[in-house]
Design a protein around this motif. Structure first.
Motif, PDB file in Angstrom:
ATOM      1  N   GLU A 319      66.637  51.516   4.434  1.00 32.87           N
ATOM      2  CA  GLU A 319      67.101  50.728   3.298  1.00 32.87           C
ATOM      3  C   GLU A 319      68.405  51.217   2.686  1.00 32.87           C
ATOM      4  OE1 GLU A 319      63.835  50.104   0.548  1.00 32.87           O
ATOM      5  OE2 GLU A 319      62.413  50.163   2.193  1.00 32.87           O
ATOM      6  N   ARG A 372      61.558  46.361  11.828  1.00 38.30           N
ATOM      7  CA  ARG A 372      62.191  47.143  10.761  1.00 38.30           C
ATOM      8  C   ARG A 372      63.707  47.058  10.843  1.00 38.30           C
ATOM      9  NH1 ARG A 372      60.525  53.144  10.000  1.00 38.30           N
ATOM     10  NH2 ARG A 372      62.251  52.849   8.532  1.00 38.30           N
ATOM     11  N   ALA A 377      64.514  47.593   6.604  1.00 34.38           N
ATOM     12  CA  ALA A 377      63.586  48.063   5.582  1.00 34.38           C
ATOM     13  C   ALA A 377      62.492  48.916   6.193  1.00 34.38           C
ATOM     14  CB  ALA A 377      62.953  46.864   4.862  1.00 34.38           C
ATOM     15  N   LYS A 378      61.780  49.628   5.327  1.00 39.56           N
ATOM     16  CA  LYS A 378      60.644  50.416   5.761  1.00 39.56           C
ATOM     17  C   LYS A 378      59.448  49.512   5.998  1.00 39.56           C
ATOM     18  CE  LYS A 378      62.217  54.538   3.275  1.00 39.56           C
ATOM     19  NZ  LYS A 378      61.926  55.528   2.214  1.00 39.56           N
ATOM     20  N   SER A 392      66.480  43.692   2.214  1.00 44.41           N
ATOM     21  CA  SER A 392      65.793  44.961   1.960  1.00 44.41           C
ATOM     22  C   SER A 392      65.881  45.403   0.508  1.00 44.41           C
ATOM     23  CB  SER A 392      66.356  46.049   2.878  1.00 44.41           C
ATOM     24  OG  SER A 392      67.761  46.199   2.689  1.00 44.41           O
ATOM     25  N   ARG A 393      67.066  45.327  -0.102  1.00 41.89           N
ATOM     26  CA  ARG A 393      67.217  45.779  -1.487  1.00 41.89           C
ATOM     27  C   ARG A 393      66.379  44.920  -2.432  1.00 41.89           C
ATOM     28  NH1 ARG A 393      69.904  48.363  -5.403  1.00 41.89           N
ATOM     29  NH2 ARG A 393      70.489  47.176  -7.262  1.00 41.89           N
ATOM     30  N   ARG A 396      62.709  45.621  -2.069  1.00 39.20           N
ATOM     31  CA  ARG A 396      62.298  46.863  -2.746  1.00 39.20           C
ATOM     32  C   ARG A 396      62.172  46.637  -4.251  1.00 39.20           C
ATOM     33  NH1 ARG A 396      59.213  50.332  -1.281  1.00 39.20           N
ATOM     34  NH2 ARG A 396      60.339  50.548   0.682  1.00 39.20           N
TER      35      ARG A 396
END
Length: 470
Positions: A319, A372, A377-378, A392-393, A396
């Motif tokens: 990320e 992923r 992202a995780k 991804s951001r 999160r």
């Protein structure tokens, strides 16, 4: 459309004057913004690298080419035509002009360039491009042509056949078939029929060239014998493309810095793939580059380039935003984005190869990490990253504010999602006045799309679960 010359043009005479620029360092989103603004007439002038000539649809009234060389060589007639072709595009302008600014020393070569014919169309199946071997393997694997006569009939329908002498063509086919037999990708039975082996079928399924497929096969076989499962670096190394054109030049001090931060799992991967910390340290201290004069040296350099790229993939999948990755490895955001996209495509080929070979467990591991890589992202954010506009951001931020699943977002009200979207873009939260109302309305519409998409994805997954239970 005419081409004019300006001789002895100096770069010192060119200054930036509030003009956007186009080059390979831009991300796809940035390039799209510049392209649309130019197409709508908001931007009048674009200063660009020669990469702009490679297919971007930007018609112009006037094209000014600074310098007659690309690297050390004078630009060829085909590339020149490509760059000139956007001047005076039909439907956009009635006339077009192209200016080439060149040094006096290049004037003679440029004059010859103006009289040069365009290069003849060449088949991509030529042995130099390694195309004929792949084509023959493909038609054998899909059983379109299995006998000598059928293969000859197939080749007679190609451009290569019509641009090559008959005797030379027969030698090309014979040599290609022999190479396929020697490499174990094709077998020949007692009836003289050709059949693709399992590895040959896997190469075709994964869209690899035969030479590349053999390399992938060797890499995956090594991984089957000893795969480092308690970390990420081995998988990311497997996903990096092995052609130098897709990889960045190594910054050895950065390489050394990243090696020093590896845990025990990462150090075991180093040993397994053949990266030697002592060599990295020596390169960092000397400032030299690895020699690539022999096939062995080329293979060694490829290993180090791939591992260096694997560090960037690791950071993306954990990320780290693309601009931060670019700064960390002293490269451009556009290159990092291109690397990610290239590796995503390469990963798909690796997974298909494993599936066709029957290496299901290894394929599952690669597929999980491919998801992923695609999401950036995780693991805990993979479901959220399926939703449009949720990268991804943003995913999160959703997670940290209690929206941790598709179901949670599907059941949320759009008005409750808007504050979370504001947190994901803190700079824009400072907008005031009428602009703020417009921006909040855009966020509300975006929130409705996100909630609606989450609903559809959630319902589809529930339906799949019910069908599996039945």
């Amino acid at each position: 459309m005419e081409l004019r010359f300006i001789v002895s043009f100096s770069k010192a005479n060119v200054r930036a004057f509030c003009s956007p620029f186009e080059d390979a360092g831009l991300t796809a989103e940035e390039r799209e913004i510049v392209t649309e603004a130019y197409d709508h007439g908001i931007i009048k002038v674009i200063v660009a690298t020669c990469g702009l000539a490679a297919g971007i649809n930007l018609p112009a009234r006037r094209v000014i080419i600074q310098g007659a060389r690309m690297g050390r060589d004078v630009v060829g007639p085909a590339m020149l035509r490509q760059m000139r072709g956007r001047a005076g595009r039909k439907g956009k302008d009635e006339v077009g002009e192209t200016y080439m600014c060149c040094d006096k020393n290049d004037l003679e070569e440029v004059a010859q360039l103006m009289e040069a014919d365009l290069p003849a169309i060449e088949s991509c199946l030529t042995p130099q491009r390694r195309g004929i071997k792949r084509a023959l393997l493909e038609v054998i694997a899909i059983r379109l042509s299995n006998h000598e006569a059928a293969l000859q009939d197939y080749v007679r329908r190609t451009l290569l056949f019509h641009t090559t002498g008959r005797g030379e063509m027969e030698d090309i086919i014979a040599n290609s078939i022999e190479d396929l037999l020697d490499s174990g990708l094709v077998t020949k039975d007692e009836t003289t029929s050709y059949h693709a082996t399992l590895s040959g079928q896997a190469i075709v399924a994964s869209s690899l060239a035969p030479e590349d497929g053999i390399f992938v096969h060797q890499e995956l076989q090594r991984a089957l014998k000893a795969f480092v499962m308690d970390g990420e670096m081995h998988v990311f190394y497997m996903f990096t493309p092995f052609h130098a054109s897709g990889l960045a030049d190594i910054s050895w001090p950065i390489f050394r810095r990243e090696l020093e931060c590896l845990d025990e799992s990462g150090l075991r991967v180093l040993s397994f793939v053949g990266v030697k910390p002592a060599l990295v340290n020596r390169m960092a201290n000397s400032g030299f580059s690895l020699a690539e004069g022999t096939p062995v040296e080329i293979d060694i350099a490829r290993i180090y380039r791939r591992f260096y790229a694997a560090f960037q993939l690791r950071d993306l999948c954990n990320e780290m935003p693309i601009p931060e990755v670019a700064r960390k490895y002293e490269t451009s955001p556009g290159f990092v984005q291109n690397l990610s996209q290239t590796c995503q495509g390469f990963a798909v080929g690796m997974i298909k190869y494993c599936e066709r070979m029957g290496w299901g467990m290894l394929g599952s591991v690669l597929e999980h990490m491919s998801d992923r890589l695609k999401a950036g992202a995780k693991t805990d954010l993979l479901d959220l990253a399926k939703i449009p506009f949720v990268k991804s951001r943003t995913a999160r931020i959703f997670w940290e504010n209690g929206l941790k699943s598709l179901r949670a977002i599907a059941e949320a009200e759009p008005k409750d999602v808007v504050p979370v979207l504001l947190l994901a873009q803190p700079r824009k939260s400072k907008i005031n006045g009428s602009d703020e109302k417009i921006y909040l309305e855009k966020l509300r519409l975006k929130a409705e799309i996100i909630v609606g998409a989450a609903n559809r994805i959630w319902e589809r997954e529930q339906l799949i679960d019910v069908e599996c239970d039945i």
